[in-house]
Design a protein around this motif. Structure first.
Motif, PDB file in Angstrom:
ATOM      1  N   SER A  99       0.703  -1.360   0.047  1.00  0.00           N
ATOM      2  CA  SER A  99      -0.038  -0.014   0.142  1.00  0.00           C
ATOM      3  C   SER A  99       0.767   1.282   0.043  1.00  0.00           C
ATOM      4  O   SER A  99       1.979   1.319   0.614  1.00  0.00           O
ATOM      5  N   LYS A 100       0.545   2.159  -0.789  1.00  0.00           N
ATOM      6  CA  LYS A 100       1.079   3.394  -0.682  1.00  0.00           C
ATOM      7  C   LYS A 100       0.759   4.350   0.249  1.00  0.00           C
ATOM      8  O   LYS A 100      -0.220   4.979   0.377  1.00  0.00           O
ATOM      9  N   GLU A 101       1.773   4.801   1.018  1.00  0.00           N
ATOM     10  CA  GLU A 101       1.578   5.755   2.287  1.00  0.00           C
ATOM     11  C   GLU A 101       2.390   6.948   2.122  1.00  0.00           C
ATOM     12  O   GLU A 101       3.760   6.780   1.890  1.00  0.00           O
ATOM     13  N   LEU A 102       1.865   8.255   1.581  1.00  0.00           N
ATOM     14  CA  LEU A 102       2.700   9.304   1.279  1.00  0.00           C
ATOM     15  C   LEU A 102       3.449   8.950   0.134  1.00  0.00           C
ATOM     16  O   LEU A 102       2.728   8.697  -0.960  1.00  0.00           O
ATOM     17  N   LEU A 103       4.628   8.598   0.286  1.00  0.00           N
ATOM     18  CA  LEU A 103       5.411   8.398  -1.083  1.00  0.00           C
ATOM     19  C   LEU A 103       6.158   7.234  -1.015  1.00  0.00           C
ATOM     20  O   LEU A 103       7.008   6.801  -1.806  1.00  0.00           O
ATOM     21  N   ILE A 104       5.793   6.425  -0.065  1.00  0.00           N
ATOM     22  CA  ILE A 104       6.500   4.931   0.239  1.00  0.00           C
ATOM     23  C   ILE A 104       5.546   4.112   0.132  1.00  0.00           C
ATOM     24  O   ILE A 104       4.473   4.095   0.594  1.00  0.00           O
ATOM     25  N   TRP A 105       6.092   2.880  -0.170  1.00  0.00           N
ATOM     26  CA  TRP A 105       5.256   1.468  -0.645  1.00  0.00           C
ATOM     27  C   TRP A 105       5.585   0.925   0.617  1.00  0.00           C
ATOM     28  O   TRP A 105       6.506   0.477   1.000  1.00  0.00           O
ATOM     29  N   LEU A 106       4.516   0.520   1.504  1.00  0.00           N
ATOM     30  CA  LEU A 106       4.570  -0.263   2.526  1.00  0.00           C
ATOM     31  C   LEU A 106       4.177  -2.040   2.311  1.00  0.00           C
ATOM     32  O   LEU A 106       2.991  -1.954   1.970  1.00  0.00           O
ATOM     33  N   THR A 107       4.622  -2.825   2.515  1.00  0.00           N
ATOM     34  CA  THR A 107       4.321  -4.200   2.498  1.00  0.00           C
ATOM     35  C   THR A 107       3.299  -4.618   3.511  1.00  0.00           C
ATOM     36  O   THR A 107       3.557  -4.071   4.779  1.00  0.00           O
ATOM     37  N   LEU A 108       2.281  -5.107   3.101  1.00  0.00           N
ATOM     38  CA  LEU A 108       1.307  -5.672   4.174  1.00  0.00           C
ATOM     39  C   LEU A 108       1.326  -6.979   4.352  1.00  0.00           C
ATOM     40  O   LEU A 108       1.744  -7.991   3.479  1.00  0.00           O
ATOM     41  N   SER A 109       1.060  -7.425   5.913  1.00  0.00           N
ATOM     42  CA  SER A 109       1.373  -8.628   6.149  1.00  0.00           C
ATOM     43  C   SER A 109       0.202  -9.515   6.580  1.00  0.00           C
ATOM     44  O   SER A 109      -0.009 -10.340   6.847  1.00  0.00           O
ATOM     45  N   GLU A 110      -0.835  -8.453   7.099  1.00  0.00           N
ATOM     46  CA  GLU A 110      -1.960  -8.831   7.606  1.00  0.00           C
ATOM     47  C   GLU A 110      -2.973  -7.803   7.209  1.00  0.00           C
ATOM     48  O   GLU A 110      -2.987  -6.765   7.194  1.00  0.00           O
ATOM     49  N   ILE A 111      -4.421  -8.523   7.067  1.00  0.00           N
ATOM     50  CA  ILE A 111      -5.516  -7.759   6.862  1.00  0.00           C
ATOM     51  C   ILE A 111      -6.622  -8.495   7.679  1.00  0.00           C
ATOM     52  O   ILE A 111      -6.848  -9.841   7.587  1.00  0.00           O
ATOM     53  N   TYR A 112      -7.242  -7.753   8.635  1.00  0.00           N
ATOM     54  CA  TYR A 112      -8.052  -8.229   9.332  1.00  0.00           C
ATOM     55  C   TYR A 112      -9.302  -7.405   9.790  1.00  0.00           C
ATOM     56  O   TYR A 112      -9.343  -6.225   9.632  1.00  0.00           O
ATOM     57  N   ILE A 113     -10.571  -8.003  10.223  1.00  0.00           N
ATOM     58  CA  ILE A 113     -11.535  -7.412  10.697  1.00  0.00           C
ATOM     59  C   ILE A 113     -11.853  -7.783  12.089  1.00  0.00           C
ATOM     60  O   ILE A 113     -12.279  -9.118  12.206  1.00  0.00           O
ATOM     61  N   GLY A 128       4.553  -3.919  12.221  1.00  0.00           N
ATOM     62  CA  GLY A 128       3.723  -3.649  13.461  1.00  0.00           C
ATOM     63  C   GLY A 128       2.860  -2.607  13.220  1.00  0.00           C
ATOM     64  O   GLY A 128       1.994  -2.345  13.980  1.00  0.00           O
ATOM     65  N   LEU A 129       3.081  -1.637  12.051  1.00  0.00           N
ATOM     66  CA  LEU A 129       2.289  -0.321  12.159  1.00  0.00           C
ATOM     67  C   LEU A 129       0.929  -0.942  11.361  1.00  0.00           C
ATOM     68  O   LEU A 129       0.956  -1.923  10.408  1.00  0.00           O
ATOM     69  N   SER A 130      -0.085  -0.233  11.606  1.00  0.00           N
ATOM     70  CA  SER A 130      -1.328  -0.618  11.137  1.00  0.00           C
ATOM     71  C   SER A 130      -2.369   0.513  10.858  1.00  0.00           C
ATOM     72  O   SER A 130      -1.945   1.867  11.297  1.00  0.00           O
ATOM     73  N   ARG A 131      -3.150   0.495   9.885  1.00  0.00           N
ATOM     74  CA  ARG A 131      -4.135   1.452   9.783  1.00  0.00           C
ATOM     75  C   ARG A 131      -5.543   0.837   9.241  1.00  0.00           C
ATOM     76  O   ARG A 131      -5.492   0.036   8.821  1.00  0.00           O
ATOM     77  N   SER A 132      -6.575   1.320  10.251  1.00  0.00           N
ATOM     78  CA  SER A 132      -7.943   0.930   9.904  1.00  0.00           C
ATOM     79  C   SER A 132      -8.609   1.896   9.068  1.00  0.00           C
ATOM     80  O   SER A 132      -8.540   2.962   9.266  1.00  0.00           O
ATOM     81  N   LEU A 133      -9.472   1.214   8.342  1.00  0.00           N
ATOM     82  CA  LEU A 133     -10.209   1.992   7.337  1.00  0.00           C
ATOM     83  C   LEU A 133     -11.841   1.366   7.131  1.00  0.00           C
ATOM     84  O   LEU A 133     -11.936   0.163   7.555  1.00  0.00           O
ATOM     85  N   PRO A 134     -12.694   2.304   6.588  1.00  0.00           N
ATOM     86  CA  PRO A 134     -13.908   1.573   6.636  1.00  0.00           C
ATOM     87  C   PRO A 134     -14.054   0.354   5.600  1.00  0.00           C
ATOM     88  O   PRO A 134     -13.530   0.548   4.644  1.00  0.00           O
ATOM     89  N   VAL A 135     -14.774  -0.727   5.963  1.00  0.00           N
ATOM     90  CA  VAL A 135     -14.730  -1.842   5.224  1.00  0.00           C
ATOM     91  C   VAL A 135     -15.546  -1.407   4.047  1.00  0.00           C
ATOM     92  O   VAL A 135     -15.186  -1.941   2.782  1.00  0.00           O
ATOM     93  N   SER A 136     -16.412  -0.719   4.004  1.00  0.00           N
ATOM     94  CA  SER A 136     -17.231  -0.076   2.673  1.00  0.00           C
ATOM     95  C   SER A 136     -16.522   0.310   1.562  1.00  0.00           C
ATOM     96  O   SER A 136     -16.891   0.145   0.533  1.00  0.00           O
ATOM     97  N   ALA A 137     -15.241   0.763   1.854  1.00  0.00           N
ATOM     98  CA  ALA A 137     -14.402   1.147   0.830  1.00  0.00           C
ATOM     99  C   ALA A 137     -13.907   0.070   0.073  1.00  0.00           C
ATOM    100  O   ALA A 137     -13.233   0.534  -1.021  1.00  0.00           O
ATOM    101  N   PHE A 138     -14.013  -0.924   0.508  1.00  0.00           N
ATOM    102  CA  PHE A 138     -13.344  -2.406  -0.229  1.00  0.00           C
ATOM    103  C   PHE A 138     -14.566  -3.299  -0.725  1.00  0.00           C
ATOM    104  O   PHE A 138     -13.983  -4.180  -1.046  1.00  0.00           O
ATOM    105  N   GLU A 139     -15.752  -2.753  -0.770  1.00  0.00           N
ATOM    106  CA  GLU A 139     -16.691  -3.545  -1.333  1.00  0.00           C
ATOM    107  C   GLU A 139     -16.538  -3.287  -2.959  1.00  0.00           C
ATOM    108  O   GLU A 139     -16.327  -2.333  -3.456  1.00  0.00           O
TER     109      GLU A 139
END
Length: 163
Positions: A99-113, A128-139
């Protein structure tokens, strides 16, 4: 490394080939795991495999793709090989997604609800860095089912070829 993992889990796995069938099976997997149906907007898929005994899943596409989730303005890159161990509402030991955050590509290792009632999905990096976003954005948007998305992509490629 992804190919070694795939070979290790191939035995006893359900394996599907062809773009249309792979898209259908990847959406069915997301539904089964109670994850948003638009989480894996992959193109030109060649193979999807799911070993139910180990929970290991792999998705192969012809080349890397990028997708922008417009509702949250997030650009995500999907490698040709994506692997993960799945369980209800979770992808863990994920590989092949950034995922791109600002100008950096970050590898994702886990996705969960964690809590479905919260309406949030969490994306975590190996650090261990994480970000939570609305589930509706990924439907999946209704007009963006597998067929419409494939038609849209084909049209985009044709326009690029003409330019």
């Amino acid at each position: 490394m992804a190919s070694q993992l795939i070979e290790k889990h191939r035995e006893n796995a359900e394996i599907y080939h062809g773009d249309a069938l792979c898209k259908q099976k990847s959406i069915e997997l997301l539904i089964e795991m109670d994850l948003p149906k638009g989480l894996l907007p992959l193109n030109d898929m060649e193979e999807v495999g799911y070993n139910r005994q180990t929970g290991f899943v792999w998705l192969k596409q012809k080349k890397s793709t990028e997708h922008v989730f417009r509702k949250v303005s997030k650009k995500v890159s999907y490698a040709p090989d994506i692997t993960a161990f799945v369980e209800p509402r979770k992808f863990k030991k994920l590989s092949g997604v950034k995922s791109k955050e600002l100008l950096i590509w970050l590898t994702l290792s886990e996705i969960y609800i964690d809590d479905p009632s919260s309406g949030k999905i969490t994306f975590m990096t190996p650090a261990g860095l994480s970000r939570s976003l609305p589930v509706s954005a990924f439907e999946l948007e209704e007009s963006e089912g597998p067929t419409k998305a494939a038609e849209k992509e084909k049209k985009k490629e044709e326009e690029a070829a003409m330019a």
